[in-house]
Design an enzyme around this catalytic site. Structure first.
Site, PDB file in Angstrom:
ATOM      1  N   GLY A  46       0.996  -1.146  -0.247  1.00 11.82           N
ATOM      2  CA  GLY A  46      -0.019  -0.268   0.167  1.00 11.82           C
ATOM      3  C   GLY A  46       0.764   1.156   0.069  1.00 11.82           C
ATOM      4  N   GLN A  51       2.546  10.389   0.889  1.00 12.91           N
ATOM      5  CA  GLN A  51       4.218   9.291   1.235  1.00 12.91           C
ATOM      6  C   GLN A  51       4.732   9.331  -0.297  1.00 12.91           C
ATOM      7  OE1 GLN A  51       2.262   5.433   2.064  1.00 12.91           O
ATOM      8  NE2 GLN A  51       4.099   5.251   2.679  1.00 12.91           N
ATOM      9  N   CYS A  88       6.141  -0.532   7.071  1.00 11.06           N
ATOM     10  CA  CYS A  88       5.236   0.979   5.976  1.00 11.06           C
ATOM     11  C   CYS A  88       6.515   1.276   5.402  1.00 11.06           C
ATOM     12  CB  CYS A  88       4.872   2.173   6.635  1.00 11.06           C
ATOM     13  SG  CYS A  88       4.376   3.464   6.052  1.00 11.06           S
ATOM     14  N   LEU A  89       6.539   2.225   3.813  1.00 11.26           N
ATOM     15  CA  LEU A  89       7.083   1.985   3.133  1.00 11.26           C
ATOM     16  C   LEU A  89       8.322   3.192   3.138  1.00 11.26           C
ATOM     17  CD1 LEU A  89       5.991   1.447  -0.543  1.00 11.26           C
ATOM     18  CD2 LEU A  89       7.496   0.071   1.216  1.00 11.26           C
ATOM     19  N   HIS A 130      -4.242   1.667   7.438  1.00 11.57           N
ATOM     20  CA  HIS A 130      -2.842   1.878   7.725  1.00 11.57           C
ATOM     21  C   HIS A 130      -2.900   2.697   6.942  1.00 11.57           C
ATOM     22  CE1 HIS A 130       1.692   1.038   7.646  1.00 11.57           C
ATOM     23  NE2 HIS A 130       1.492   2.479   6.943  1.00 11.57           N
ATOM     24  N   GLU A 131      -4.342   3.194   4.825  1.00 14.38           N
ATOM     25  CA  GLU A 131      -3.193   3.409   4.606  1.00 14.38           C
ATOM     26  C   GLU A 131      -3.902   4.998   4.718  1.00 14.38           C
ATOM     27  OE1 GLU A 131      -0.917   3.753   3.366  1.00 14.38           O
ATOM     28  OE2 GLU A 131      -0.374   1.370   2.751  1.00 14.38           O
ATOM     29  N   HIS A 134      -2.963   7.292   7.174  1.00 16.65           N
ATOM     30  CA  HIS A 134      -2.003   8.438   6.067  1.00 16.65           C
ATOM     31  C   HIS A 134      -2.591   9.629   6.225  1.00 16.65           C
ATOM     32  CE1 HIS A 134       2.031   6.597   6.393  1.00 16.65           C
ATOM     33  NE2 HIS A 134       1.852   5.548   6.044  1.00 16.65           N
TER      34      HIS A 134
END
Ligand code: CO
Length: 155
Positions: A46, A51, A88-89, A130-131, A134
């Site tokens: 994701g 991000q 997380c990226l 999670h997304e 963000h």
């Protein structure tokens, strides 16, 4: 398509609330394509607008069942609890346990502005939460009850 730079934990941008998308135009489509390419190149499941430095309510998810593009997503229903490991990226070396709903329903728009609903369980529910977090300036370390290092991950 082009890969974009991923904003890392510690940068103020990740703490800002994203604005609604109002223009479903080519600029948005390029952003979505770039986000997907960036996510796949980083082996993520994701990625959210902030991000890649874009404070708009957009996210892409792929938990192995094909890409899901979410514009202006809203969680309309949540049920159950499931604690599992999450990363997380924006922080490739950090992992932690987060309790999330086991099941969520989300209403969002597609890249053309058409509304759709999606039901996610387990990993997909986790990715959706999670997304969407963000987009509200929330990162998983805010919610994690235990962080683990990469050595722990290899066991
Ligand atoms: Co993340």
């Amino acid at each position: 398509m082009a890969k974009r730079n991923i904003v890392k934990f510690g940068e103020e941008l990740l703490r800002k609330k994203s604005r609604e998308v109002t223009a479903f135009d080519e600029k948005l489509w390029i952003l979505l394509d770039d986000m997907y390419e960036t996510m796949i190149a980083s082996n993520g499941v994701g990625l959210a607008g902030p991000q890649v430095g874009i404070l708009r309510r957009v996210a892409v998810i792929d938990v192995g069942e094909g890409v899901i593009e979410l514009i202006n997503p809203v969680i309309t229903y949540a049920k159950g609890k499931k604690r599992d490991i999450e990363g997380c990226l924006s922080a490739p070396d950090q992992w932690g346990y987060v309790e999330r709903p086991q099941k969520v329903k989300v209403t969002a728009q597609d890249r053309y502005g058409k509304e759709f609903k999606i039901v996610g369980e387990d990993l997909l529910a986790r990715a959706l939460c999670h997304e969407i977090d963000h987009l509200n300036g929330v990162i998983f370390t805010d919610l994690a009850d235990e962080m683990v290092d990469r050595e722990d991950m290899k066991r």
